[in-house]
Design a protein around this motif. Structure first.
Motif, PDB file in Angstrom:
ATOM      1  N   CYS A  46      -2.733  -4.770 -26.552  1.00  0.00           N
ATOM      2  CA  CYS A  46      -3.762  -5.676 -26.053  1.00  0.00           C
ATOM      3  C   CYS A  46      -3.887  -6.866 -26.998  1.00  0.00           C
ATOM      4  CB  CYS A  46      -5.097  -4.967 -25.894  1.00  0.00           C
ATOM      5  SG  CYS A  46      -5.731  -4.242 -27.426  1.00  0.00           S
ATOM      6  N   THR A  67       4.747   4.417 -12.918  1.00  0.00           N
ATOM      7  CA  THR A  67       3.349   4.829 -12.949  1.00  0.00           C
ATOM      8  C   THR A  67       3.123   6.102 -12.161  1.00  0.00           C
ATOM      9  OG1 THR A  67       2.769   3.546 -10.979  1.00  0.00           O
ATOM     10  CG2 THR A  67       2.642   2.425 -13.095  1.00  0.00           C
ATOM     11  N   ASN A 101       1.677   1.429 -16.906  1.00  0.00           N
ATOM     12  CA  ASN A 101       0.962   0.660 -15.900  1.00  0.00           C
ATOM     13  C   ASN A 101       1.757  -0.575 -15.485  1.00  0.00           C
ATOM     14  OD1 ASN A 101       0.571  -1.082 -18.051  1.00  0.00           O
ATOM     15  ND2 ASN A 101      -1.668  -0.899 -18.083  1.00  0.00           N
ATOM     16  N   ARG A 161      -2.902   8.818 -15.279  1.00  0.00           N
ATOM     17  CA  ARG A 161      -2.338   7.685 -14.548  1.00  0.00           C
ATOM     18  C   ARG A 161      -3.448   6.701 -14.162  1.00  0.00           C
ATOM     19  NH1 ARG A 161      -1.100   9.521  -9.413  1.00  0.00           N
ATOM     20  NH2 ARG A 161       0.290  11.007 -10.420  1.00  0.00           N
ATOM     21  N   GLN A 162      -4.602   7.231 -13.771  1.00  0.00           N
ATOM     22  CA  GLN A 162      -5.736   6.370 -13.426  1.00  0.00           C
ATOM     23  C   GLN A 162      -6.216   5.579 -14.641  1.00  0.00           C
ATOM     24  OE1 GLN A 162      -8.695   8.893 -11.669  1.00  0.00           O
ATOM     25  NE2 GLN A 162      -7.368   9.527  -9.974  1.00  0.00           N
ATOM     26  N   VAL A 163      -6.192   6.223 -15.808  1.00  0.00           N
ATOM     27  CA  VAL A 163      -6.563   5.512 -17.035  1.00  0.00           C
ATOM     28  C   VAL A 163      -5.616   4.341 -17.278  1.00  0.00           C
ATOM     29  CG1 VAL A 163      -6.718   5.709 -19.544  1.00  0.00           C
ATOM     30  CG2 VAL A 163      -7.644   7.519 -18.098  1.00  0.00           C
ATOM     31  N   GLU A 173      -3.817   2.625 -15.107  1.00  0.00           N
ATOM     32  CA  GLU A 173      -3.978   1.547 -14.134  1.00  0.00           C
ATOM     33  C   GLU A 173      -5.329   0.846 -14.231  1.00  0.00           C
ATOM     34  OE1 GLU A 173      -1.895  -0.029 -12.341  1.00  0.00           O
ATOM     35  OE2 GLU A 173      -0.300   1.275 -13.067  1.00  0.00           O
ATOM     36  N   SER A 174      -6.289   1.451 -14.945  1.00  0.00           N
ATOM     37  CA  SER A 174      -7.587   0.811 -15.107  1.00  0.00           C
ATOM     38  C   SER A 174      -7.560  -0.294 -16.154  1.00  0.00           C
ATOM     39  CB  SER A 174      -8.648   1.854 -15.491  1.00  0.00           C
ATOM     40  OG  SER A 174      -8.436   2.337 -16.805  1.00  0.00           O
ATOM     41  N   MET A 175      -6.478  -0.364 -16.928  1.00  0.00           N
ATOM     42  CA  MET A 175      -6.373  -1.356 -17.999  1.00  0.00           C
ATOM     43  C   MET A 175      -5.769  -2.637 -17.437  1.00  0.00           C
ATOM     44  SD  MET A 175      -5.005   1.089 -21.101  1.00  0.00           S
ATOM     45  CE  MET A 175      -5.806   2.640 -21.484  1.00  0.00           C
ATOM     46  N   ASP A 176      -6.616  -3.531 -16.966  1.00  0.00           N
ATOM     47  CA  ASP A 176      -6.140  -4.738 -16.297  1.00  0.00           C
ATOM     48  C   ASP A 176      -5.453  -5.714 -17.239  1.00  0.00           C
ATOM     49  OD1 ASP A 176      -7.142  -3.779 -13.915  1.00  0.00           O
ATOM     50  OD2 ASP A 176      -9.080  -4.782 -14.157  1.00  0.00           O
TER      51      ASP A 176
END
Length: 291
Positions: A258, A284, A135, A111-113, A115-118
């Protein structure tokens, strides 16, 4: 899955080939009354009798040997995906228990991965083809999917059944067909997965296009490519996607959309991301399966 998927798959692939493609002598193509190759031609190429091959197509010959399966793959010019699909249909994975019946949970680290993708839209799907987490940018890009109950939160289901998906995907038919082909692979690899079987049944009843596409017995597995979307706020987007399998959770796939740095699509993603300063959506969070 049907009662004779192996035979149907062989028949469909046989009908899609010509003697010229296989390199058969010219006389094999004379006076043809059927599209594609004849059963006898496939049998000759595979080194089996026409009677045995006919029984395979008709579902009267069960559990062919690996040697026969390899010979059929070579005869019908199967690629790696089609070869794996044929072996799955023949039951070579029958001794392995499906691990897909239960819903997956999204691990906090994954989950952290997400949310790290801005500036990337990303989500995770499980063996049931259910989205178990996404995310904020994914929820903004596909709000109709993010708002669905978890058991219905499937990109394939949404694409084929929700009329709004036809407005989002600029190449809707190509995207929808890709999902059908991927669903065929998933169904063959997990023949006892009732959730996938239920999804196929629902699509059969509710999607006008699905029955015909499903009967083509095409299989495909894409791990990268380009998708064109239309967002009601940001306009058209051209996004590259990559699909990764988690080593810690082999049944889960991470899908990332992306855009190239400095491209108009990246600027539009940046605009969309600027809306995402509020707390993350429910997709998320590592939620339990809905009944």
């Amino acid at each position: 899955m049907g009662n004779n998927d192996l035979g149907d798959f062989l028949r469909a692939r046989r009908a899609g080939l010509t003697p010229d493609e296989i390199g058969l002598p010219v006389e094999f193509g004379a006076g043809r009354r059927v599209a594609g190759l004849r059963r006898g031609e496939v049998a000759q190429l595979a080194g089996v009798s026409t009677e045995y091959y006919t029984r395979l197509e008709q579902g009267r010959a069960r559990q062919p040997s690996e040697q026969v399966l390899h010979a059929l793959c070579d005869a019908l010019r199967f690629d790696d995906i089609e070869r794996r699909h044929l072996f799955a249909l023949a039951g070579t994975t029958a001794g392995h228990k499906d691990r897909a019946e239960h819903s997956s949970r999204l691990r906090p680290a994954l989950r952290q991965v997400l949310e790290s993708m801005d500036l990337a839209s990303a989500f995770v799907s499980d063996r049931n083809l259910t989205v178990v987490g996404g995310n904020t940018l994914w929820a903004l890009l596909f709000p109709d999917v993010a708002e669905l109950p978890r058991r219905e939160r499937s990109m394939a289901r949404w694409t084929l059944l929700d009329p709004r998906a036809r407005l989002v995907w600029c190449d809707w038919e190509r995207v929808a067909r890709d999902y059908v082909h991927g669903l065929r692979l998933a169904a063959a690899a997990q023949p006892r997965n009732q959730r996938i079987a239920n999804l196929i049944g629902e699509l059969m009843m509710r999607s006008p296009e699905f029955p015909a596409w499903w009967s083509e017995h095409r299989v495909q597995e894409r791990s990268t490519g380009l998708k064109r979307l239309h967002h009601p706020v940001t306009g058209d987007l051209e996004l590259q996607y990559e699909i990764f399998t988690s080593a810690a959770d082999p049944g889960q796939s991470l899908v990332v959309y992306c855009a190239p740095s400095g491209s108009p699509s990246q600027e539009r993603l940046r605009l969309l991301a600027s809306w995402g300063s509020e707390p993350a959506t429910a997709t998320t969070r590592d939620t339990a399966a809905e009944s």
